[in-house]
Design a protein around this motif. Structure first.
Motif, PDB file in Angstrom:
ATOM      1  N   LYS A 190       0.853  -1.191   0.000  1.00 23.83           N
ATOM      2  CA  LYS A 190       0.000   0.000   0.000  1.00 23.83           C
ATOM      3  C   LYS A 190       0.889   1.242   0.000  1.00 23.83           C
ATOM      4  O   LYS A 190       1.927   1.285   0.674  1.00 23.83           O
ATOM      5  CB  LYS A 190      -0.907   0.015   1.224  1.00 23.83           C
ATOM      6  N   ILE A 207      -7.680   2.434  -2.838  1.00 20.99           N
ATOM      7  CA  ILE A 207      -8.224   1.919  -1.582  1.00 20.99           C
ATOM      8  C   ILE A 207      -9.102   2.977  -0.926  1.00 20.99           C
ATOM      9  O   ILE A 207     -10.216   2.696  -0.497  1.00 20.99           O
ATOM     10  CB  ILE A 207      -7.091   1.507  -0.621  1.00 20.99           C
ATOM     11  N   ASN A 253      -3.040   0.509  -3.904  1.00 17.49           N
ATOM     12  CA  ASN A 253      -2.295  -0.743  -3.969  1.00 17.49           C
ATOM     13  C   ASN A 253      -1.321  -0.651  -5.129  1.00 17.49           C
ATOM     14  O   ASN A 253      -1.673  -0.145  -6.199  1.00 17.49           O
ATOM     15  CB  ASN A 253      -3.232  -1.921  -4.250  1.00 17.49           C
TER      16      ASN A 253
END
Length: 113
Positions: free
Chosen positions: A3, A44, A82
């Motif tokens: 991430k 995300i 991501n």
């Protein structure tokens, strides 16, 4: 998959010069870019940040108001994405509309605790 955090800095001075129509067009570019990240299953989370805020220092004994740095350094929003690597995260960030207004994206890996 790792991430990464995108911190969006600057561009506010040029944004302030845009007409309402230009501002709407620019924000549509943000929406299109973020939608493409969603479709790629990369995005995300992410939101803009308010201009006002506080800084808490010295275990809460010192509380300061307002933006904290030069205008180009103020963080105006963030995204979490991501990505397989830092280089890939940087590549993804190149589509960000902030560059049209001389802003920049800081890309940082989010580590596990």
């Amino acid at each position: 998959m790792k991430k990464y955090l995108y911190l969006f800095r600057g561009g506010d001075a040029r944004m302030a010069e845009l007409s309402p129509e230009q501002m709407q067009e620019h924000m549509q570019k943000w929406g299109t870019w973020m939608q493409s990240l969603t479709e790629q299953k990369v995005l995300i989370d992410g939101l803009p940040l308010a201009k006002e805020g506080k800084r808490v220092k010295q275990a809460g004994n010192v509380i300061l108001d307002g933006p904290y740095t030069e205008g180009a350094e103020v963080v105006g929003g963030y995204l979490i994405v991501n990505s397989e690597s830092l280089d890939h995260a940087v590549e993804i960030s190149k589509g960000c509309p902030i560059f049209e207004n001389a802003g920049e994206v800081e890309v940082r890996e989010i580590l596990n605790m």
